[in-house]
Design an enzyme around this catalytic site. Structure first.
Site, PDB file in Angstrom:
ATOM      1  N   ARG A   1      11.313  90.685  74.507  1.00  0.00           N
ATOM      2  CA  ARG A   1      12.406  91.026  75.422  1.00  0.00           C
ATOM      3  C   ARG A   1      13.747  91.077  74.708  1.00  0.00           C
ATOM      4  O   ARG A   1      14.602  91.906  75.025  1.00  0.00           O
ATOM      5  CB  ARG A   1      12.429  90.034  76.585  1.00  0.00           C
TER       6      ARG A   1
ATOM      7  N   THR B   1       2.684  75.596  65.317  1.00  0.00           N
ATOM      8  CA  THR B   1       1.499  74.803  64.977  1.00  0.00           C
ATOM      9  C   THR B   1       1.628  73.439  65.624  1.00  0.00           C
ATOM     10  O   THR B   1       2.708  72.861  65.634  1.00  0.00           O
ATOM     11  CB  THR B   1       1.322  74.625  63.456  1.00  0.00           C
ATOM     12  N   ILE B   2       0.538  72.938  66.156  1.00  0.00           N
ATOM     13  CA  ILE B   2       0.606  71.652  66.853  1.00  0.00           C
ATOM     14  C   ILE B   2       0.800  70.490  65.883  1.00  0.00           C
ATOM     15  O   ILE B   2       1.098  69.378  66.301  1.00  0.00           O
ATOM     16  CB  ILE B   2      -0.655  71.387  67.697  1.00  0.00           C
ATOM     17  N   ASP B   3       0.621  70.727  64.589  1.00  0.00           N
ATOM     18  CA  ASP B   3       0.692  69.634  63.623  1.00  0.00           C
ATOM     19  C   ASP B   3       2.110  69.244  63.231  1.00  0.00           C
ATOM     20  O   ASP B   3       2.321  68.165  62.688  1.00  0.00           O
ATOM     21  CB  ASP B   3      -0.086  70.005  62.353  1.00  0.00           C
TER      22      ASP B   3
ATOM     23  N   ARG C   1     -12.204  46.390  75.878  1.00  0.00           N
ATOM     24  CA  ARG C   1     -12.745  47.018  74.690  1.00  0.00           C
ATOM     25  C   ARG C   1     -11.699  47.434  73.669  1.00  0.00           C
ATOM     26  O   ARG C   1     -10.530  47.590  73.976  1.00  0.00           O
ATOM     27  CB  ARG C   1     -13.522  48.277  75.080  1.00  0.00           C
TER      28      ARG C   1
ATOM     29  N   ARG D   1      -4.562  67.061  59.657  1.00  0.00           N
ATOM     30  CA  ARG D   1      -5.294  66.959  58.400  1.00  0.00           C
ATOM     31  C   ARG D   1      -4.430  66.391  57.289  1.00  0.00           C
ATOM     32  O   ARG D   1      -4.853  65.561  56.516  1.00  0.00           O
ATOM     33  CB  ARG D   1      -5.826  68.345  57.999  1.00  0.00           C
TER      34      ARG D   1
ATOM     35  N   GLY E   1       1.732  53.175  73.366  1.00  0.00           N
ATOM     36  CA  GLY E   1       1.704  51.734  73.152  1.00  0.00           C
ATOM     37  C   GLY E   1       0.448  51.284  72.433  1.00  0.00           C
ATOM     38  O   GLY E   1      -0.081  50.209  72.712  1.00  0.00           O
TER      39      GLY E   1
END
Lengths: 321, 321, 321, 321
Positions: free
Chosen positions: D27, D127-129, D164, D173, D187
């Site tokens: 746009r 990128t999510i990293d 647990r 990575r 947390g």
């Protein structure tokens, strides 16, 4: 004076992330060897001595919860000079050496009064409006924006199914931060914010052009401080005959679990507040400035005006073609 | 007459899951060797001949989307006898042998008019109100309940932080299904539904008792058909001096991705509608009755009244102690 | 024997809605004039006498929380006859006249042992697997399906962006309820469930046809009881050279706030369990059968096998064209 | 050379917000009078000439969608010098004067090759990293953090119900940005990131202390680049006998609608990329540095290493007491 025991209170409107800030301040203080007292219901609870000890365990499992476990309330008594003197007496009775206050501008003014009387205070900016000068962001803002965005995305479904014009009223009495972020993130066609005079003619032109370009539905975001969504709908009808559906998001914008951003911001600010007290600072707030933590004076909150980014608004305008 | 080519339209208010029903009906019809035509904007689009062929691929990637890709609209023309005759002509011009209509009572009345003129029609109940007699559930109801529940849970955060009384207005002009499910699922203190006369005195008593028992905040759900949340707030103030905050959930209740329940229900109903047409049925709706698929006459929708479960209401009352 | 004081425990895997059931049973019992004791950590906590009184207030604010406030644990001791005798002694020491147990088949077998020894017990089916015969639905199933569906929808984004084949492993050791609902609701291309022998050849044919018809990405849902997603990926590669990405949803399927359906179901079952004890019933479970509440014997859970709906599976097959 | 016609492609792993960037760039370019061509499936699609014109309308309704409408793919051909020459030929055949590439480091290296051959390119970090040096944030990171956080919050329900220890493996990575943000926001008790050598002894000590202080459950976040969650579980068992449950979040972290932050960031970067091309810049990326937009050289992405904030890690450590 050595710091041994501090209090924490939340005041004003609640905001997601306040609990994360309470947890962080408490654990950080305990880590530093301090005792921590929670004061319930803001200044009103302080005047009444409504307190509870806070421990590492008692602030466990709250980081993700909306609202504030310390609750919040209005206090007319504290507005008056006598009330503030009384509050100071209570703080001394509670044997506190410092106080952390989480809230917005009103809270900070209250904190300032105590600071002026010589009591060590640090403010943490927690408000969904992000309208506190001195810090780039406040706790709760990111969550509120995302909550409003989710709601607007749902409205889009209906708007596009019915070829409709929707007006969504979001929070923001004096500031358009929330409205402009929601508008940009949702791809809204128009946003009205308190910082900029409303131009209903221009809005109608834009809607007209959007229709001509093949847009079958449109979305307008209005901050409550400009006018109500209902009033805006009437003006659109009067000016250009547009029929609009109206939605007022309301208090849901205050609730919900904090986003990751807010949980992290609250954690950083909670720790920063304890450090500031440890270093002998007072009358300051925890702040983020250009991505760095800072501790400007509380008074910046009301002495300066935090500007809305004009860039974001013009970007939204350009992208809604 | 052999079935070769069918049409699908959505009409009335949109509901989450309508797209999943369109997908299911389309793919089921194609699986059975039929051609499928999508009619846009309900009866209005039918009159205008606003159609699009539907294929397995063109209904791919829509199962999770809110709203309806076929859009929906009001049609005053179709309300009149001439309009209905015209619609029949269009159906023949389009070479259709059957029509599937997704919507609520109004849509079903329109379908009935075509059925009375001899055209094969099957209705699929899609409305967030769940107010269609003949079927235990309608497409979109479960999603709307969960959307409203999410919003109410966010309000709880603020209500409990401020010790406040909140009134939440949910959709439901003639029916209290949505309101009562939301109230029970959210643990609300009180619910007002159109099916039962409102008793403001009793409500005030209950609020009074809740406070006495230590509840610091309360939540009231009101269906829009009873009165507005704003009016209820005024009445609570007049009757017993209670200050309440008001939220109107509005159109967000119509939007969003369908829940698993609605996506599955829509898939089953879409397939069932095609089967019904294949079996030569007409003037019926797809329905769930006691967990089994059924095809009762469309006219049940307006000839019978679907009762609200009194059990659920008394359960909510008991559980809000 | 008159009923005066009852216990509640949760056992086995946790499921969303367990807290809503605890709340409902507690409040309903108090409403009926009974005292209520919460037993922590299931049968193990019973043997250890790890209890807490439950009041209307102490179960406030938990209706929307995942997990179980009473916690749950495995108990090897209770598996043995001596342990069961000891548990009976504890129940008497605690002065309890009845026990409500929330869990799955394992929990019900434990309840049955106590029932056989003459102690009044009622089971509430709470498990995300929905694999308890005698009731059409169990608490937590609807939430788990929606949680898995949300995850699968996110995977779709990536699958369609990369033209990939994804395999998603969902919970279900002995049953395919969760897998088949998720597959149908997400529009998956294939589902493998424990109830039906896997046919890898047919699966490969279907994937091949999907590609030919222009589908650029595909999604397979596999219940963990069939084989791991990793093993399935290897078999697809060996059989037909397909490269698949693998995701194991894991424990997130157990968590989260209950959906409206589960919150309401849990509320109804909690109340129904108290009523059953009040009426002198024992050795039964609360159940939904064709949309009505019922109280069949606990033993149905292991004496009968709950069939998967073949209709749903063939529907999924047809709709994934 | 005057800019008249530009191309856009997405490459590498998809990230939420890529579509918002495509919309904004398209746009903004059209607003500036340019023509826009979408290149499908990254460099592979470029080599194949797989293109589609992009218009204001064709990028409507995509701002909130996960994945990328232009799809993405690996291209071995483009890795080789001949492939890059061929790509340049294609760009000229397509009559393009500039190219915007959205992706991570690999994408930027490809862009650099074209730049070195004289073709005007601008990269947008998606990128999510968040592992791209030169910019403080990348598109998709905030969404991925929130997606992972939601999942971890669900696991908390089960962890606390069963007392647990849970290990959650998140993406990353070579970088621990995602892991450390998720750990702090949830947390968690411990986080393992690639930037810091793992100290299993210290981790076991911390778990031991947490138990002693009354924590009944614990949560460890591990970035996939450190070791698998399964391997970590084995090491914890070998070192100190701890039994841990393991969850691998996997590809769900890549999907979903972008958060408000990512939608706005993508919009700003999309517009910034067009402006950069208009100003004659090339070989640069759009970046955010200390909250300001900037356009550093693409090569910064591989020549510099983006440091993880040590402050955040020590804060997490302190707050998990």
């Amino acid at each position: 004076m050595e710091l041994k025991r501090i209090g924490i209170l939340t005041s004003g409107g609640d905001a997601p992330g306040m609990n994360a800030a309470i947890r962080a301040a408490t654990r950080c203080a305990i880590y530093e060897g301090l005792e921590v007292i929670g004061i319930r219901r803001g200044f009103e609870g302080l005047l009444e001595g409504d307190v509870v000890p806070l421990t590492s365990r008692s602030v466990g499992g709250i980081i993700h919860r909306g609202g504030t476990i310390l609750r919040t309330a209005r206090s007319e008594r504290f507005q008056k000079p006598e009330g503030q003197v009384e509050a100071l007496d209570r703080l001394k009775e509670l044997d506190l050496d410092g106080l952390i206050l989480i809230g917005g501008e009103g809270t900070f003014k209250g904190a300032w009064a105590l600071y002026k009387k010589g009591f060590p205070v640090v403010g943490i900016p927690g408000t969904i409006d992000n309208d506190v000068a001195g810090t780039d962001v406040t706790i709760g803002f990111d969550t509120a924006v995302n909550t409003a965005l989710d709601a607007v995305r749902k409205l889009r479904d209906t708007a596009s199914s019915h070829d409709r014009l929707f007006i969504v009223e979001v929070m923001g009495r004096n500031s358009g931060f929330l409205a402009s972020m929601v508008a940009l993130a949702s791809g809204a066609e128009y946003v009205l914010v308190p910082e900029i005079p409303s131009d209903i003619e221009r809005l109608c032109d834009k809607l007209y052009n959007a229709r001509r370009q093949g847009k079958t539905h449109s979305l307008i975001i209005v901050a409550e401080g400009v006018m109500s969504a209902q009033d805006l709908a009437l003006r659109l009808k009067d000016t250009a005959g547009y029929e609009a559906r109206v939605t007022v998001l309301g208090h849901i914008q205050r609730g919900g679990s904090p986003t990751a951003f807010d949980a992290v911001l609250a954690s950083r600010m909670g720790a920063c507040a304890v450090e500031a007290l440890m270093e002998g600072k007072s009358g300051v707030m925890t702040a983020v400035q250009k991505d760095e933590m800072a501790t400007p004076p509380l008074s910046v909150a009301w002495e300066e005006k935090k500007p809305l980014s004009a860039d974001l608004l013009s970007l939204m305008d350009m992208l809604s073609i």
